[in-house]
Enzyme design. Structure first.
Site, PDB file in Angstrom:
ATOM      1  N   THR A  27       0.875  -1.180   0.000  1.00 58.14           N
ATOM      2  CA  THR A  27       0.000   0.000   0.000  1.00 58.14           C
ATOM      3  C   THR A  27       0.910   1.226   0.000  1.00 58.14           C
ATOM      4  OG1 THR A  27      -0.077   0.263   2.413  1.00 58.14           O
ATOM      5  CG2 THR A  27      -1.688  -1.244   1.432  1.00 58.14           C
ATOM      6  N   VAL A  82       7.387  -2.266   7.123  1.00 62.05           N
ATOM      7  CA  VAL A  82       7.428  -0.799   7.186  1.00 62.05           C
ATOM      8  C   VAL A  82       8.013  -0.279   5.877  1.00 62.05           C
ATOM      9  CG1 VAL A  82       8.342   1.197   8.409  1.00 62.05           C
ATOM     10  CG2 VAL A  82       7.757  -0.897   9.683  1.00 62.05           C
ATOM     11  N   LYS A  83       7.253   0.613   5.235  1.00 61.38           N
ATOM     12  CA  LYS A  83       7.693   1.153   3.941  1.00 61.38           C
ATOM     13  C   LYS A  83       8.290   2.534   4.173  1.00 61.38           C
ATOM     14  CE  LYS A  83       5.689   0.877  -0.698  1.00 61.38           C
ATOM     15  NZ  LYS A  83       4.449   1.088  -1.444  1.00 61.38           N
ATOM     16  N   LEU A  84       9.530   2.685   3.709  1.00 62.55           N
ATOM     17  CA  LEU A  84      10.263   3.937   3.927  1.00 62.55           C
ATOM     18  C   LEU A  84      10.723   4.495   2.589  1.00 62.55           C
ATOM     19  CD1 LEU A  84      12.655   2.571   6.710  1.00 62.55           C
ATOM     20  CD2 LEU A  84      10.759   4.150   7.101  1.00 62.55           C
TER      21      LEU A  84
END
Ligand code: E4P
Length: 218
Positions: A27, A82-84
Site C-alpha cells: 500500500t 514498514v515502507k520507507l
C-alpha cells in the site's frame, strides 16, 4: 517469483487471496486515500487476510519520526512491512528498524545506486518503480536488470528486488525474466496474467466437441 498486489482495497485483496497465489500486499498513502478508510484499520484488515508481508508506508520525513511511525505500524501485526522512502533519513530509519528485527520495504527507488544503499542499510525489499521511469521515456526494466547484477555481485546483499509501479502484463513477464524476486501488481493487471484469446478459443472448441460426445465425467 512472488506476487504481491498493489492496492488498499480489501475486497480486491480477498478475491485475489482466495486463489492461493497471493504472497503479499503493498500500500502507499495514495492507495490509502483511494480506499477512503483509516490507514490503521486498512492495514489491520489486510494483515488478517494475507499472512505474507503487507507494506504500510510512513509519512514522516525525518529519521527519528520515521522510526517512531515504523514501530507503531509494525505493532499492528507481525507481517507488517514498514515502507520507507529512499532518502538519507529513510536509509537511517531502515538501518535502525531492520536492526530491531522489523521487515522494511524501501520505496521510490529510481537508480541502482539508491538500491545499493538500501541493501547496505539492510532493507528486506527494494522497490524500483518501473512504470514511472517508463513514463519519462526512460527504461524501467533496465533498472531491475542493473540492480539484479549488482546484488548478485555481492553475497552479503540479501535484499529482495520488488518490481513496483507495474503498468502492463509485459512488465510482469520482463521483471520475472530480469530476476526480480517479487512483482507488486495492480489487481486489474494481476487478473489479466491468466488471460489469452487462444485459451478462450481453444476451450470453446473443446467444450463444443465434448458436448457432441454426449458424455459427462461425473
Ligand atoms: C509500490 O509499492 C507502489 O505502491 C506502487 O507500485 C506505485 O505504483 P504507481 O507508480 O502506479 O503509483
Amino acid at each position: 517469483m512472488k506476487f504481491f498486489v498493489d492496492t488498499a482495497d480489501l475486497a480486491e485483496i480477498e478475491e485475489i487471496a482466495a486463489t492461493g497465489l497471493l504472497d503479499g500486499v503493498t500500500t502507499n498513502p495514495s492507495l490509502i486515500l483511494k480506499s477512503g478508510r483509516p490507514m490503521v484499520d486498512v492495514i489491520r484488515d489486510i494483515t488478517a487476510v494475507v499472512p505474507g508481508p503487507v507494506s504500510a508506508e510512513v509519512t514522516a520525513t525525518k529519521a527519528d519520526k520515521m522510526i517512531e511511525e515504523g514501530r507503531f505500524l509494525a505493532a499492528i501485526a507481525s507481517n507488517v512491512t514498514v515502507k520507507l522512502p529512499l532518502t538519507w533519513d529513510g536509509l537511517r530509519a531502515c538501518k535502525v528498524l531492520t536492526g530491531e528485527g522489523f521487515l522494511v520495504n524501501v520505496t521510490l527507488c529510481f537508480s541502482a545506486n539508491q538500491a545499493l544503499l538500501a541493501a547496505k542499510a539492510g532493507a528486506t525489499f527494494i522497490s524500483p518503480f518501473i512504470g514511472r521511469l517508463d513514463d519519462l521515456g526512460l527504461d524501467g526494466m533496465k533498472l531491475i536488470d542493473d540492480i539484479r547484477t549488482i546484488y548478485d555481485n555481492y553475497d552479503e546483499l540479501e535484499t529482495e528486488i520488488l518490481a513496483a509501479s507495474i503498468r502492463t502484463v509485459n512488465h510482469v513477464q520482463q521483471a520475472a525474466l530480469a530476476g526480480a524476486d517479487v512483482s507488486t501488481v495492480p489487481p486489474a493487471i494481476l487478473k489479466k496474467l491468466a488471460e489469452h484469446p487462444l485459451t478462450d478459443k481453444g476451450l470453446e472448441q473443446f467444450l463444443s466437441d465434448w458436448a457432441k460426445t454426449g458424455q459427462s465425467i461425473l
